[in-house]
Structure formats: C-alpha cells, structure tokens
Design a protein around this motif. Structure first.
Motif, mmCIF file in Angstrom:
data_model
loop_
_atom_site.group_PDB
_atom_site.id
_atom_site.type_symbol
_atom_site.label_atom_id
_atom_site.label_comp_id
_atom_site.label_asym_id
_atom_site.label_seq_id
_atom_site.Cartn_x
_atom_site.Cartn_y
_atom_site.Cartn_z
ATOM 1 N N ASN A 627 0.832 -1.212 0.000
ATOM 2 C CA ASN A 627 0.000 0.000 0.000
ATOM 3 C C ASN A 627 0.865 1.260 0.000
ATOM 4 O O ASN A 627 0.583 2.233 -0.726
ATOM 5 C CB ASN A 627 -0.924 -0.011 1.209
ATOM 6 N N GLU A 628 1.892 1.261 0.849
ATOM 7 C CA GLU A 628 2.797 2.407 0.880
ATOM 8 C C GLU A 628 3.484 2.598 -0.471
ATOM 9 O O GLU A 628 3.678 3.731 -0.935
ATOM 10 C CB GLU A 628 3.844 2.210 1.976
ATOM 11 N N LEU A 629 3.862 1.492 -1.062
ATOM 12 C CA LEU A 629 4.498 1.580 -2.370
ATOM 13 C C LEU A 629 3.554 2.198 -3.396
ATOM 14 O O LEU A 629 3.966 3.023 -4.233
ATOM 15 C CB LEU A 629 4.937 0.181 -2.810
ATOM 16 N N ARG A 630 2.272 1.821 -3.336
ATOM 17 C CA ARG A 630 1.300 2.420 -4.243
ATOM 18 C C ARG A 630 1.190 3.928 -4.021
ATOM 19 O O ARG A 630 1.143 4.716 -4.972
ATOM 20 C CB ARG A 630 -0.055 1.758 -4.043
ATOM 21 N N ASP A 631 1.130 4.341 -2.722
ATOM 22 C CA ASP A 631 1.057 5.776 -2.422
ATOM 23 C C ASP A 631 2.279 6.511 -2.948
ATOM 24 O O ASP A 631 2.167 7.595 -3.548
ATOM 25 C CB ASP A 631 0.926 5.983 -0.911
ATOM 26 N N TYR A 632 3.450 5.918 -2.707
ATOM 27 C CA TYR A 632 4.672 6.567 -3.169
ATOM 28 C C TYR A 632 4.710 6.649 -4.694
ATOM 29 O O TYR A 632 5.185 7.648 -5.263
ATOM 30 C CB TYR A 632 5.896 5.815 -2.653
ATOM 31 N N LYS A 633 4.225 5.609 -5.343
ATOM 32 C CA LYS A 633 4.174 5.654 -6.797
ATOM 33 C C LYS A 633 3.237 6.759 -7.285
ATOM 34 O O LYS A 633 3.539 7.479 -8.245
ATOM 35 C CB LYS A 633 3.716 4.299 -7.344
ATOM 36 N N ARG A 634 2.074 6.865 -6.608
ATOM 37 C CA ARG A 634 1.133 7.929 -6.988
ATOM 38 C C ARG A 634 1.752 9.304 -6.776
ATOM 39 O O ARG A 634 1.642 10.200 -7.627
ATOM 40 C CB ARG A 634 -0.147 7.771 -6.164
ATOM 41 N N ARG A 635 2.425 9.487 -5.627
ATOM 42 C CA ARG A 635 3.094 10.762 -5.359
ATOM 43 C C ARG A 635 4.202 11.029 -6.385
ATOM 44 O O ARG A 635 4.390 12.168 -6.845
ATOM 45 C CB ARG A 635 3.698 10.745 -3.960
ATOM 46 N N LEU A 636 4.922 9.986 -6.701
ATOM 47 C CA LEU A 636 5.997 10.146 -7.682
ATOM 48 C C LEU A 636 5.443 10.588 -9.037
ATOM 49 O O LEU A 636 6.022 11.453 -9.711
ATOM 50 C CB LEU A 636 6.759 8.830 -7.817
ATOM 51 N N ARG A 637 4.312 10.007 -9.408
ATOM 52 C CA ARG A 637 3.702 10.423 -10.668
ATOM 53 C C ARG A 637 3.296 11.894 -10.631
ATOM 54 O O ARG A 637 3.526 12.652 -11.588
ATOM 55 C CB ARG A 637 2.484 9.553 -10.959
ATOM 56 N N SER A 638 2.662 12.329 -9.515
ATOM 57 C CA SER A 638 2.252 13.734 -9.396
ATOM 58 C C SER A 638 3.459 14.672 -9.424
ATOM 59 O O SER A 638 3.438 15.720 -10.090
ATOM 60 C CB SER A 638 1.450 13.939 -8.111
ATOM 61 N N THR A 639 4.516 14.305 -8.692
ATOM 62 C CA THR A 639 5.720 15.143 -8.693
ATOM 63 C C THR A 639 6.367 15.194 -10.072
ATOM 64 O O THR A 639 6.890 16.233 -10.490
ATOM 65 C CB THR A 639 6.718 14.609 -7.666
ATOM 66 N N GLU A 640 6.330 14.071 -10.761
ATOM 67 C CA GLU A 640 6.872 14.071 -12.120
ATOM 68 C C GLU A 640 6.084 14.993 -13.033
ATOM 69 O O GLU A 640 6.651 15.725 -13.863
ATOM 70 C CB GLU A 640 6.870 12.646 -12.678
ATOM 71 N N GLU A 641 4.753 14.973 -12.878
ATOM 72 C CA GLU A 641 3.937 15.889 -13.675
ATOM 73 C C GLU A 641 4.248 17.347 -13.334
ATOM 74 O O GLU A 641 4.368 18.208 -14.217
ATOM 75 C CB GLU A 641 2.454 15.593 -13.442
#
Length: 713
Positions: A627-641
């Motif tokens: 679950n944490e990995l999913r959150d971090y991935k989502r955050r990473l996507r937003s930061t990349e955008e």
C-alpha cells in the motif's frame, strides 16, 4: 540367504515401463526383475561364493534338530553373527527354503573311522527387513559412527607417522656407515673396535688380533686405492662444488617425493575411513565381515539373482554348489508364481462367441452380393453414356477431363489430411493409456526378457506346461485362442486401458462395472484352489488318502488343519516358522516408534503453527508495504507531472529572458560608455575644485555650474 529388494512400486517402474510413466522415466532402459533382487553372499578364496552359516553345535544350539525346528534357527543366528555381525534374533519369520542331503560313505579323519552317514544342509530365508533399525536408532548409529571417525582419523595419522619414524630409526640402527679409512689406525685399535669395523664392512670378525689387524689394513688399502681412482676419473670432468650442489638437489627432490607419497597415503586412508564410517540416509543393515573367519580369507558381497544364476563350471565345490542350487530354486519359484498369474489371466478372458463370427460372415456375403448388382447396373449405364459421348464434340470431352483431374487431386489432398488426422488421434490415444494390472505386466515381463511387447503362442504353451497342472494340449489351446492373434499375445492389451478425460470418469467407472458384471455372468465362478490343482483332482495318484476320505464323507468339502505350535512358542503357519515372542517385541518396537513419531509430529505441528503466525505477520507487513508503495508511486507520478510543468515554464522564461537580453544589450552598452565619460569628467572636476579652494562660495558655485553645463553638452 539374506535377501534385499526395492519396494514393489519401484520394481514396477524400473522393469515394466508403465504407461503412466513420464517421458523422462521412459528414456531409462528397463531392467529385468532378477537384477533388482539381491542377496548377501560370503566369499572364500578365489572369489568362490558360499552361503552364510556354519555347522550345528549340540552344546550351543540344543539337541534334536529334527524334532525341534528352533535348534537350527539358533545355529543360523549364532553363525551369522560370527561371520557378518548381523543379529538375526529379531527376525519373526523363518522360511525353510531348501534342504540338501549329502550321503557320505565310510571315511577316516585323523586316524578315526567315520561311519556312513547322511549330512543335511538347511537353507533358511528369514525376513531380514524386520531387523532394520528405526529412524531414531539409525540417526543415533550414524552419529556414533561420525564420532568414531573423528577419533580414528588423528589416531591413524599419528600411528602412520610413528611407524614411519620407527622404521627410519631402525634402518639407521641397522645400517651403520663404516668409518673412513683415514680416521682408523688398526695397530692402535682394540679387538672390539676391529671386530665392529669388520662386521660393518661385511667381513669375518673371527680370529686373533693380528689376523684382524691384517684383514682390516687390507680392506683399508683397497678403499684408499678405490677412492684415488674415482678422484682421478672425475677430477677432470666434475668440480667438487657442482657435485655438492647436485647431491643437495637430489636430497631435496627425494624429500619432496616422500612428502608427496605420505600425503597421498594419508588421503587414501582418510577416504577409505570416511567411506567405511559414513552411513546412508535411509535405515539399512550394516555388515561387518569377520577378519578371522575361514583362516582370514572370508569376505562378504552383495550379488543379484542374475549374477548368481550365471555360475561357472569351476564352481564345483559344495558351498558354491549350494548357492547356485538356491538361485535356481528361487528362479523356478518366481517362474511358477508368474506363470500361474498368467494362467489366471487367461482363464479370466471371456470366450469368443460363435454367433458374432457367423454374423460377420453373413455381412461379408451380403456385401459381395451388393457389389455384384452394382457392377451390372454400372455396365448398362456405361453403354448409354458411350452413345451420348459419341454425339458430343471433342471440346466438351477435353473440358470434362480437366475437371475430373482437378477433382481427383482435391480428393487425394483430402485423403492425405484425413490420414494425418487419424494418425494424430491414434498417437494421442496411445499416450493416454494407463496400466490397470501392474502385477500381470510384471509376470509377462519376467518371461519377455527382450521387452518385445509380445509372447509367442509356443512359449505360452511351455509356460503353462511347466506349472505342473497336468493340462492337456486341447485345454491349453482353448485358453490361448481367446487372446492370441497371429500366433502372438500382445500382453499390453490385457494390462493397459485407455484413459478418459476428467469429465468422463464417472462414465468410465459405470462402463467398467457393467463389463465386470457381464464377465461374471458369462464365466463360471472359479476358486484359486481349483485352478492350482488343475487336472490333479482327476488323478487319484496326486491326492492324499485323507483328502479322499474327506471327499467321501463331506462330499467334496475341505477342512483346514490347525497351525502346529512347538514347546518353545513357535508356530508353523503357511510354511513359515513364526516366533511369537519376537513378533511381540517387534510390535513393541513399532509402538515405541509410533509414539516417537507422534511426539515429533506434535513438535512439527507447533512449529507449523508458529510458522503460519509469522507468515500471516509477514503477509500483513507485505500488504502495508505494498500500500505504501502504491502511495509513493502515486506521489511520484504527481511530482513528475509538476516537474514537467515547471520545466516547461522555465523554458518559456528562458526564451523571454533571451529576448529581453537581445533588446537591452545595446542600451546597456551606451550607458556603460556614458558612465565611463562621466567618471573622467568627475576626476577633472576634482582637480579644478582643488584649485578653486581659495575662492569664495558664490564663485565656486558659479564655476561648478559652468562645468556641469559643459559636461552635459
């Protein structure tokens, strides 16, 4: 004779090549069953085989071996323990397999006359598998062997070193070098010294002192002359320094060779000890051959039944003859049992019905009649067609011929495709077979030594004749004609059946039950005793008088005789002598082993529960981390955008800055030039202000204004 063999399932897989075996298993070449059955055999001089045992002793084993069957069992236990170290006292069944009678004539031994007598040799076949230790006992035994190996290795190494050192010392003591001739003066020496020097030089040390002096001086002169000759010969060719170096190198090479040999010997001894003291993983019986038995020439080995059957003509002594006789009898027993199994299968095959044969003949005749009528009709049609064809043109005929050729090619292609599909279906059907009766397959394979997959009818007749059932030729042919096709019996058709899909298992079971019921209806109910008797019941010579009386009284009924019980508690049951006390001990051992296994099972279950708990904890932690990995991935996507947007903005700002720079750059250059001119004027004003310091304030201001005006202009 102590027998060992693998489990029955392993025998099936290694000998029969079951239809359910995988491709990897089928690649291995099948083995004949006689190669899997092995026996522990003693070896005497010149590798002559002998059965493990010895003579009967009345004082150690007991009296009356003819009446008491336990006497010879005690003899077998005592002699086997003395020769191999195996304790057969735990065996519960003793099969009296064979008896050999030697009729001895009158003879004399050590001056004593021995009368004519009959010597009996009894060969037992005990259940050695009851002597195998349990898993706990085996683990303890292997641990004790490992400890002994650890103790034995340094002792062996130290003993080898001590022996070598003692041998070197003894060689030094025995081989004393004689002293040099220049160091000796025979006239001033004593008698003991003279004799010692003469003995070292292998000369006689007997006689008076004057004789000893003369003998020694003569020997010393000879040594001096020999030494001078050698010095003259090698003085021109070799230098003394090089000789010394050569001697030193030779000594070093010899020392290295000795060290290497010692290392090799130590490694060999270590390997042999490890081989002797390391036990296999599975529990088995350990054999320790006696080094003192048979004059130190006794040894043990394991031989298969096929090797024992391949005996030599040189093995003509009594002990080797007994082993060969046992092998032949054991092979005959297996052949009889497997042959009777085939005989039962032949009896169970349903007979071919005559009505079906007649129907087939009628159908063939009807087909022939239909073909004849068809040929007559075809001939009339052909005549009409010929008349019509004569009226048609040649062009139409050519077109028809081309069309017919195309149709024929298409038909051939379709036939080839159909044939390929049929071949594939046949191969799939063969791959889906499974073995229904592996015991019957093993019986056929025992006689089919080349693994051809079939047995000829003549061979089957010989097999049935050797069973001793006194079957007639007509009976054997009647049995065989139901299964033989083209003088062959394809026994795989009797042992293997096609395997259906999972959805059709219920249908398969129903059909099998119907087939079994139909076969039971068709064939008469047969008993094993009746089958085993064959035609012997028809001949009074093969029937006992007691059986005849029972048949007359009870109208063919049979009565079972009660088991014979001896005074020592042994029971004769089905040809085997059972030891009730040992059976109870074996039962107690099995109970103890069961309790130990249950205790270990409890421990394993507790460990399993703890492992399950830890596994659940790990699963929960893994879920959290996922679950944490999913959150971090989502955050990473937003930061990349966001980063991408910022990069676009920065690029835009950079372009604007470039434009501004291009516009501002000329203005800046003019301002810079004006600022440099202003700085020069300011320096001149400072100089003028210094000269005007003596003027009044009003004058000074007027002068400054003038300067500024001049500067602006």
């Amino acid at each position: 004779m102590l027998m060992a063999s693998p489990p029955v399932e392993e025998i099936y897989h290694k000998t029969c090549a079951l239809a359910s075996d995988t491709v990897l298993d089928s690649k291995e070449s099948p083995v004949h069953p006689t190669r899997l059955i092995s026996f522990l055999v003693g070896l005497k001089s010149k590798n002559e085989t002998m059965a493990i045992g010895g003579p009967w002793s009345p004082s150690l084993d007991g009296l009356n071996p003819e009446s008491d069957p336990t006497v010879l069992i005690r003899t077998a236990i005592r002699t086997c323990r003395g020769l191999t170290g195996i304790d057969l006292s735990l065996c519960t069944k003793w099969y009296r397999f064979a008896e050999v009678y030697y009729r001895r004539g009158e003879s004399s031994h050590k001056g004593r006359a021995a009368p004519a007598r009959v010597e009996t040799v009894v060969i037992f076949l005990p259940d050695v598998w009851s002597c195998t230790p349990t898993l706990k006992e085996w683990n303890d035994m292997s641990a004790s062997y490992k400890k002994q190996l650890q103790k034995r290795l340094p002792e062996e190494m130290q003993e080898s070193k001590d022996n070598q050192a003692n041998a070197d010392c003894s060689n030094d003591a025995v081989k004393k070098d004689p002293s040099h001739h220049s160091d000796l003066d025979p006239k001033s020496m004593k008698i003991t010294g003279l004799r010692r020097e003469l003995e070292v030089r292998s000369l006689s040390s007997k006689g008076l002192k004057s004789q000893l002096i003369a003998r020694l001086t003569k020997a010393l002169k000879a040594e001096h002359e020999k030494e001078e000759e050698e010095a003259e010969m090698y003085s021109e060719e070799n230098d003394p320094e090089n000789d010394e170096k050569m001697h030193v190198d030779e000594k070093e090479d010899e020392r290295k060779k000795r060290e290497e040999e010692e290392k090799r010997k130590d490694e060999k001894e270590k390997a042999t000890l490890e081989k002797l003291y390391t036990l296999p993983d599975t529990p088995s019986i350990v054999v320790h051959p006696s080094r003192l038995a048979k004059g130190g020439k006794f040894d043990c080995t394991i031989m298969s039944l096929s090797v024992l059957l391949d005996y030599r003509q040189e093995d003509n002594k009594e002990y080797s003859f007994e082993v060969s006789l046992f092998a032949e009898l054991f092979n005959e027993m297996l052949m009889r049992d497997f042959g009777f199994r085939i005989y039962r299968a032949m009896v169970d095959i349903p007979e071919r019905k005559e009505d079906e044969k007649e129907k087939k003949k009628d159908t063939k005749e009807d087909k022939k009649d239909i073909k004849d009528d068809g040929t007559n009709k075809d001939s009339a049609k052909k005549r009409d067609d010929d008349e019509k064809d004569l009226e048609d043109d040649d062009e139409e005929d050519e077109d028809d011929e081309e069309i017919d050729e195309d149709e024929e090619t298409d038909d051939r292609r379709d036939k080839k495709k159909d044939d390929k599909k049929k071949d594939k279906e046949k191969k799939l059907e063969k791959a889906k077979l499974f073995t229904v009766d592996p015991g019957l397959l093993l019986a056929f394979v025992y006689f089919d030594q080349n693994h051809c997959g079939y047995i000829m009818d003549k061979d089957l007749e010989e097999i049935l004749y050797t069973l001793g059932l006194n079957l007639s030729r007509a009976q054997t042919r009647k049995l065989l004609q139901n299964a033989i096709v083209k003088d062959k019996l394809m026994y795989r058709k009797l042992t293997d059946k096609p395997k259906l899909k999972d959805g059709d298992q219920q249908l398969q079971s129903d059909e099998a039950a119907e087939e079994i019921s139909d076969q039971n209806k068709d064939k008469p109910t047969t008993n094993l005793e009746e089958l085993a008797s064959g035609n012997k019941g028809l001949l009074s010579e093969f029937r006992c008088p007691s059986v005849l009386k029972d048949e007359d009284e009870n109208c063919g009924g049979t009565t079972e005789s009660p088991p014979v019980v001896t005074e020592s508690g042994h029971v004769m049951y089905n040809g085997a002598l059972l030891d009730i006390s040992k059976l109870l001990q074996q039962l107690q051992r099995s109970e103890n082993a069961r309790c130990e296994v249950e205790a270990r099972m409890k421990d394993v279950q507790e460990e399993l529960i703890s492992v399950k708990d830890s596994a659940t904890c790990l699963e929960q932690s893994s879920q959290k981390t996922s679950n944490e990995l999913r959150d971090y991935k989502r955050r990473l996507r937003s930061t990349e955008e966001e980063l991408r947007c910022q990069q676009e903005k920065s690029n835009n700002y950079y372009d604007l800055l470039k434009v501004c720079h291009s516009l501002i750059q000329p203005v800046v250059t003019t301002s810079v030039s004006s600022s440099t001119a202003g700085a020069a004027i300011a320096s001149e004003d400072d100089d003028k202000s210094e000269t005007v310091d003596g003027l009044d304030g009003d004058e000074a201001t007027v002068i400054k204004h003038e300067i500024l005006e001049n500067g602006n202009t």
